[in-house]
Design a protein around this motif. Structure first.
Motif, PDB file in Angstrom:
ATOM      1  N   ARG A 141       0.836  -1.202   0.000  1.00 16.33           N
ATOM      2  CA  ARG A 141       0.000   0.000   0.000  1.00 16.33           C
ATOM      3  C   ARG A 141       0.871   1.253   0.000  1.00 16.33           C
ATOM      4  O   ARG A 141       0.638   2.206  -0.761  1.00 16.33           O
ATOM      5  N   ASP A 142       1.906   1.252   0.858  1.00 13.42           N
ATOM      6  CA  ASP A 142       2.760   2.430   0.957  1.00 13.42           C
ATOM      7  C   ASP A 142       3.539   2.680  -0.338  1.00 13.42           C
ATOM      8  O   ASP A 142       3.714   3.836  -0.755  1.00 13.42           O
ATOM      9  N   LEU A 143       3.989   1.610  -0.985  1.00  9.98           N
ATOM     10  CA  LEU A 143       4.660   1.767  -2.281  1.00  9.98           C
ATOM     11  C   LEU A 143       3.704   2.360  -3.314  1.00  9.98           C
ATOM     12  O   LEU A 143       4.075   3.242  -4.094  1.00  9.98           O
ATOM     13  N   ALA A 144       2.463   1.858  -3.329  1.00  8.82           N
ATOM     14  CA  ALA A 144       1.490   2.343  -4.305  1.00  8.82           C
ATOM     15  C   ALA A 144       1.115   3.803  -4.040  1.00  8.82           C
ATOM     16  O   ALA A 144       0.913   4.572  -4.984  1.00  8.82           O
ATOM     17  N   VAL A 145       1.029   4.193  -2.773  1.00  8.72           N
ATOM     18  CA  VAL A 145       0.753   5.596  -2.456  1.00  8.72           C
ATOM     19  C   VAL A 145       1.903   6.479  -2.933  1.00  8.72           C
ATOM     20  O   VAL A 145       1.683   7.564  -3.492  1.00  8.72           O
TER      21      VAL A 145
END
Length: 238
Positions: A141-145
């Protein structure tokens, strides 16, 4: 007569409790991604939040409160934001295609050029325990954000190149699975449409025999609390 006993129209239905994990920009919520072949709809049943979307037309934030129905077409990058226990019934076109990979996360470009690297970045440990799977879900999730925010900044600054490059990378990542998707579509949404056509043909000819073959299906979710892209999912086989 052509028959189809899946969910109406060949859609998929799931219950979603949106993640409340804070991201680097201070917002709590899910993993930004797009679908390449399927439309999606949110029917909000509880809580409050919003969906952030990014298309070639720019960034948009749509409030989500109980009773709202929001839908978007393939190519819409979307990120759910959870302000207060946001809960949604998700309706997904072409049941089976999303599960077969019709979603690409907005990872930074370094993760998109190589299919193996992308899969490694988005995979959850199959045999991991609950904390391990949560850590992996939060990390992707953090990578995608990170990637999503970069795409938003570029688009809002008038630079369409990064978004266009992401579209090309996403299409390249899914291309090997297209024939499998086509078969799932034939057995799902295409079969559902064909069944309706068959009934119309019969009724037009004065034949109502299919009405005597009516059946009722009832089911409970086949999985509870599964780690999805946007939150914890209760899913149905359909």
């Amino acid at each position: 007569m052509t028959t189809f006993e899946g969910l109406p129209g060949g859609v998929a239905v799931s219950h979603l409790r949106v993640y409340d994990w804070p991201a680097t920009d201070g917002l709590r919520g899910g993993t930004p991604h797009l679908h390449l072949a399927c439309s999606e709809a949110y029917a909000v049943v509880g809580g409050a939040g919003s969906v952030q979307t990014l298309t070639t037309s720019g960034f948009r934030q749509t409030p989500l409160t109980p009773g709202a129905l929001v839908r978007f077409t393939p190519g819409t990058i979307h990120r759910l934001v959870n302000d207060d226990d946001l809960r949604i019934v998700v309706l997904m076109e072409n049941s089976g295609l999303p599960e077969a990979g019709d979603a690409v996360l907005t990872l930074p470009p370094r993760h998109l050029a190589d299919a193996d690297r992308y899969r490694a970045a988005v995979a959850l440990p199959a045999d991991g325990d609950e904390p391990e799977r949560e850590r992996a879900a939060r990390a992707r999730r953090d990578l995608a954000v990170e990637g999503f925010l970069a795409l938003c900044r570029a688009t809002e600054a008038g630079d369409p190149a990064p978004l266009a490059a992401f579209h090309r990378s996403a299409a390249a990542l899914v291309r090997p699975g297209i024939e499998e998707w086509r078969e799932r579509w034939r057995k799902g949404a295409a079969a559902a449409a064909a069944a309706t056509g068959s009934r119309l043909d019969a009724l037009g000819g004065g034949d109502c025999g299919h009405l005597a073959d009516a059946v009722v299906h009832a089911e409970q979710p086949s999985a509870h609390g599964r780690f999805g892209m946007c939150g914890r999912l209760d899913v149905y086989r359909g």
